[in-house]
Motif scaffolding. Structure first.
Motif, PDB file in Angstrom:
ATOM      1  N   VAL A 195      13.402 -21.450  48.267  1.00 34.31           N
ATOM      2  CA  VAL A 195      12.622 -21.339  47.036  1.00 34.31           C
ATOM      3  C   VAL A 195      13.528 -20.975  45.865  1.00 34.31           C
ATOM      4  CG1 VAL A 195      10.873 -19.984  45.870  1.00 34.31           C
ATOM      5  CG2 VAL A 195      10.495 -20.764  48.197  1.00 34.31           C
ATOM      6  N   LYS A 247       5.826 -28.280  44.615  1.00 32.21           N
ATOM      7  CA  LYS A 247       6.472 -27.032  44.197  1.00 32.21           C
ATOM      8  C   LYS A 247       7.079 -26.291  45.367  1.00 32.21           C
ATOM      9  CE  LYS A 247       3.101 -26.124  40.563  1.00 32.21           C
ATOM     10  NZ  LYS A 247       1.764 -25.518  40.561  1.00 32.21           N
ATOM     11  N   ALA A 306       1.211 -28.101  45.752  1.00 29.68           N
ATOM     12  CA  ALA A 306       1.996 -27.105  46.472  1.00 29.68           C
ATOM     13  C   ALA A 306       3.190 -27.747  47.154  1.00 29.68           C
ATOM     14  CB  ALA A 306       1.116 -26.387  47.498  1.00 29.68           C
ATOM     15  N   ASP A 316       5.539 -24.622  47.696  1.00 27.56           N
ATOM     16  CA  ASP A 316       4.855 -23.338  47.811  1.00 27.56           C
ATOM     17  C   ASP A 316       4.298 -23.236  49.232  1.00 27.56           C
ATOM     18  OD1 ASP A 316       3.463 -21.053  47.480  1.00 27.56           O
ATOM     19  OD2 ASP A 316       2.457 -21.656  45.631  1.00 27.56           O
ATOM     20  N   VAL A 346       4.712 -19.218  44.180  1.00 26.65           N
ATOM     21  CA  VAL A 346       4.962 -19.611  42.798  1.00 26.65           C
ATOM     22  C   VAL A 346       4.204 -18.727  41.819  1.00 26.65           C
ATOM     23  CG1 VAL A 346       4.744 -21.460  41.132  1.00 26.65           C
ATOM     24  CG2 VAL A 346       5.455 -21.975  43.462  1.00 26.65           C
ATOM     25  N   SER A 347       2.886 -18.603  42.023  1.00 25.13           N
ATOM     26  CA  SER A 347       2.096 -17.868  41.047  1.00 25.13           C
ATOM     27  C   SER A 347       1.927 -16.400  41.423  1.00 25.13           C
ATOM     28  CB  SER A 347       0.721 -18.513  40.910  1.00 25.13           C
ATOM     29  OG  SER A 347       0.027 -18.382  42.126  1.00 25.13           O
ATOM     30  N   SER A 386       0.768 -16.672  47.207  1.00 27.17           N
ATOM     31  CA  SER A 386       1.477 -17.864  46.753  1.00 27.17           C
ATOM     32  C   SER A 386       2.881 -17.501  46.287  1.00 27.17           C
ATOM     33  CB  SER A 386       0.699 -18.509  45.608  1.00 27.17           C
ATOM     34  OG  SER A 386       1.545 -19.312  44.845  1.00 27.17           O
TER      35      SER A 386
END
Lengths: 318, 354
Positions: free
Chosen positions: A41, A279, A276, A281, A85-86, A83
């Motif tokens: 990531v 990204k 997702a 995720d 990412v967020s 998550s």
């Protein structure tokens, strides 16, 4: 009867086992990442400290089997972690979208199932006529087209050119039920087109198989009127294959829904999954995959159990 | 009442009269019901609707004529045994063969057919069609027509490679399982069950999110996802063959597994396997097209039908059908393969529905 329940329970147990194996597969697939999640990531440029901090935060310092059991225990209670990412909880992102997806699938199924069964039976009765040939070519075309092709054709003709339905299925919370149906009509129709074609073909094949059996020939020879041959003699035995066909195609809807949601920008779980994946995720990807796989397995299970219940011959496996 | 409308009805009625006179009942019913339906279509949709019907019927007639001619051509150039088989092919099957042939030509000779390079920027973004560009330009100003031609090479080629891999993996495992039996058979069977219990698109998305989207990964992932289908079919077909007496005889002669597979089982199971290859190709092709459409398949600037649809989708909201052409190309090839497979299945199974 005890025999029957044990058979059904055995099948349910097998389904549960499959689900468990699939969950193991989904979880440990991510372990195959070169390096680990934190490294993947954060990328190559991340410093050692940030990677370590993320490892700590995700609990990557514990061995994988422990983390798997943790994840599974959470998943059973509807908690899929956070998550990447967020930073939001995955469950809160999923729950609302999952209901949207179920609504879309149910909407499509409610239209497709009655139509395709009736048409399938009609086509089976009229087999080898012109109508049957045309239906064959049309259903084959519909099956062979990618979902996004059908979706965009519908957008072009029913939305852009005539303006009858909205092209984008954006949802608002204060919409009435009929407005909701109107807004989601095009994505539902796309799914209906694909699924109806599948179901019609399978129903047709099932009925034709049945009509070839000797007892139908017998009924016909003794002078029973055609409609009675169908209703009294063929249909009771046709329920098993038809239930099977319906359940299998509902399972098919689950995959079809991903592409359709992307085409119509429908806020469902399929679009969440695609975002997702782009990204990377992973918690969301894992959660969505598990939900899709579980639904798929459940529907296949229902097909099998339905077949066992309606076909006494399956109760005594050789 | 324009000349067109009068001509339209006159032609339909004349054709139905001719059909009725020559006792072609099927054709008569078709033509006359089309006439009756046209009344309704004409009242509701007016002249444009009738024109659409005419275009559609014309396209259908053109396709039928082409397929008929292509079938005759194939019969003439092939050997007598094969020609006899081809004569039984329905028009849909020869249409399928014609389409596959066309795609193969486009894919092989792409650099000579396409007027521009696949990633060559030649004009402004979304430029309309002119004499230089048949279908206009895409979102970066590349010629859409050239990209569609190159797409035949990239999209179909990738799908073909993935299918071949899936097919060899599945068929090899299936044959070995049938010959060896025992724990190998059980293990492979359970493995196939697990892979098939996850929806294919979902499985592909999971794998691509982990391993990234390069071509090798796509081919392997797709092959793994679809090999269980081939495995099951091969296992079932070969399972019926290994219990035959001639296999027993070969075993008693002391032949090895590899000999059994190559000389005894394979020649007796080619027909269903070839048909399965066609079906498998359709599934793989649609899956890869779906992945490309989601932006996870073949990566730009390589021309690919699935991603072309996605990139130019905005044009659709202006009523432009150009983005639909690559999608239609995908659908057409899949339909064509399905038509051919349908015929082959019908022939190999001897399935004569009464």
């Amino acid at each position: 009867m005890g025999d029957l329940t044990s058979l059904v329970f055995k099948r349910l147990g097998l389904g549960l086992l499959t689900l468990l194996v699939v969950s193991i597969l989904i979880f440990f697939a991510v372990e195959l990442l070169p390096g680990d999640i934190a490294q993947a990531v954060l990328g190559q440029g991340a410093t050692e400290e940030t990677v370590n901090a993320m490892r700590q935060q995700l609990g990557l310092d514990r061995p994988a089997p422990v983390r798997y059991l943790d994840w599974l225990a959470g998943a059973v209670q509807g908690d899929f972690g956070v998550s990447l990412v967020s930073g939001d909880r995955v469950s809160s992102a999923i729950s609302e979208r999952f209901i949207n997806t179920l609504f879309l699938a149910a909407y499509a199924a409610a239209i497709a199932v009655p139509i395709s069964i009736v048409l399938g039976v009609v086509v089976a009765l009229l087999r080898n006529t012109l109508f049957d040939r045309v239906a064959n070519v049309l259903t084959l075309t519909s099956i062979s087209s990618p979902e996004f092709f059908l979706g965009y054709i519908l957008i072009l003709y029913l939305s852009v050119k005539t303006g009858m339905f909205p092209a984008l299925a954006s949802l608002k919370s204060d919409m009435g039920f009929f407005e909701l149906l109107h807004r989601t009509f095009l994505p539902a129709l796309t799914l209906v087109l694909v699924v109806t074609a599948h179901m019609m073909r399978m129903t047709r094949a099932a009925i034709i198989n049945l009509l070839a059996s000797p007892y139908i020939e017998m009924a016909r020879l003794k002078g029973t009127p055609p409609w009675k041959v169908i209703v009294r003699h063929a249909l009771p035995n046709a329920w098993a294959p038809i239930i099977n066909v319906v359940a299998l195609n509902l399972a098919y809807l689950i995959t079809g829904v991903v592409l359709v949601e992307v085409v119509f920008v429908y806020p469902g779980i399929g679009q969440l999954l695609v975002d997702a994946v782009a990204k990377r995720d992973f918690p969301i990807v894992q959660a969505c995959c598990l939900i899709f796989a579980a639904t798929f397995i459940l529907l296949n299970l229902m097909a099998d159990v339905g077949a066992i219940l309606t076909n006494p011959r399956l109760r005594h496996p050789k | 009442m324009s000349i067109f409308v009068i001509g339209y009805y006159a032609a339909l009625i004349a054709a139905s009269c001719l059909a009725a006179y020559y006792k072609k009942h099927g054709a008569f019913m078709l033509l006359f019901s089309l006439t009756l339906v046209s009344f309704i279509i004409g009242i509701i949709g007016g002249v444009p609707a009738l024109r659409a019907v005419t275009t559609f019927a014309g396209a259908l007639a053109l396709a039928a004529g082409t397929s008929y001619a292509f079938k005759e051509f194939l019969i003439l150039i092939s050997k007598p045994a094969l020609a006899k088989e081809l004569r039984t092919a329905p028009l849909t099957a020869s249409f399928g063969m014609f389409v596959i042939f066309t795609y193969a030509i486009a894919a092989i000779f792409a650099p000579w057919i396409a007027p521009h390079g696949e990633s060559e920027v030649i004009s402004s973004a979304f430029a309309p069609p002119d004499e230089n560009m048949l279908l206009g330009a895409d979102q970066l100003g590349r010629d859409i027509f050239s990209r569609i031609i190159y797409g035949a090479r990239n999209s179909v080629g990738l799908a073909l490679v993935a299918t071949l891999l899936a097919f060899f993996m599945g068929a090899f495992a299936g044959l070995m399982a049938a010959v060896k039996g025992g724990w190998f058979d059980q293990l492979m069977g359970r493995l196939a069950d697990v892979i098939m219990s996850i929806p294919s698109l979902i499985f592909a998305l999971l794998m691509l999110s982990i391993f990234g989207t390069n071509l090798g990964v796509i081919v392997i992932v797709v092959a793994v996802i679809y090999s269980p289908r081939v495995f099951r079919l091969t296992r079932a077909v070969a399972g019926n063959i290994v219990v035959m007496d001639y296999i027993e005889a070969a075993k008693l002669r002391g032949e090895g597994d590899w000999y059994l597979i190559r000389r005894e089982i394979l020649p007796n199971s080619t027909a269903p396997l070839v048909a399965e290859f066609g079906l498998e190709f359709c599934f793989v092709f649609l899956l890869i097209a779906g992945l490309s459409f989601l932006g996870l398949g073949i990566q730009p600037p390589t021309a690919d039908w699935g991603s072309m649809v996605r990139e130019n989708a905005t044009l659709i909201s202006f009523g432009d059908i150009t983005p639909l052409i690559p999608a239609a190309a995908i659908a057409l090839l899949t339909v064509a393969v399905n038509f051919v497979v349908d015929w082959m299945l019908f022939r190999s199974s001897g399935l004569k529905e009464q």
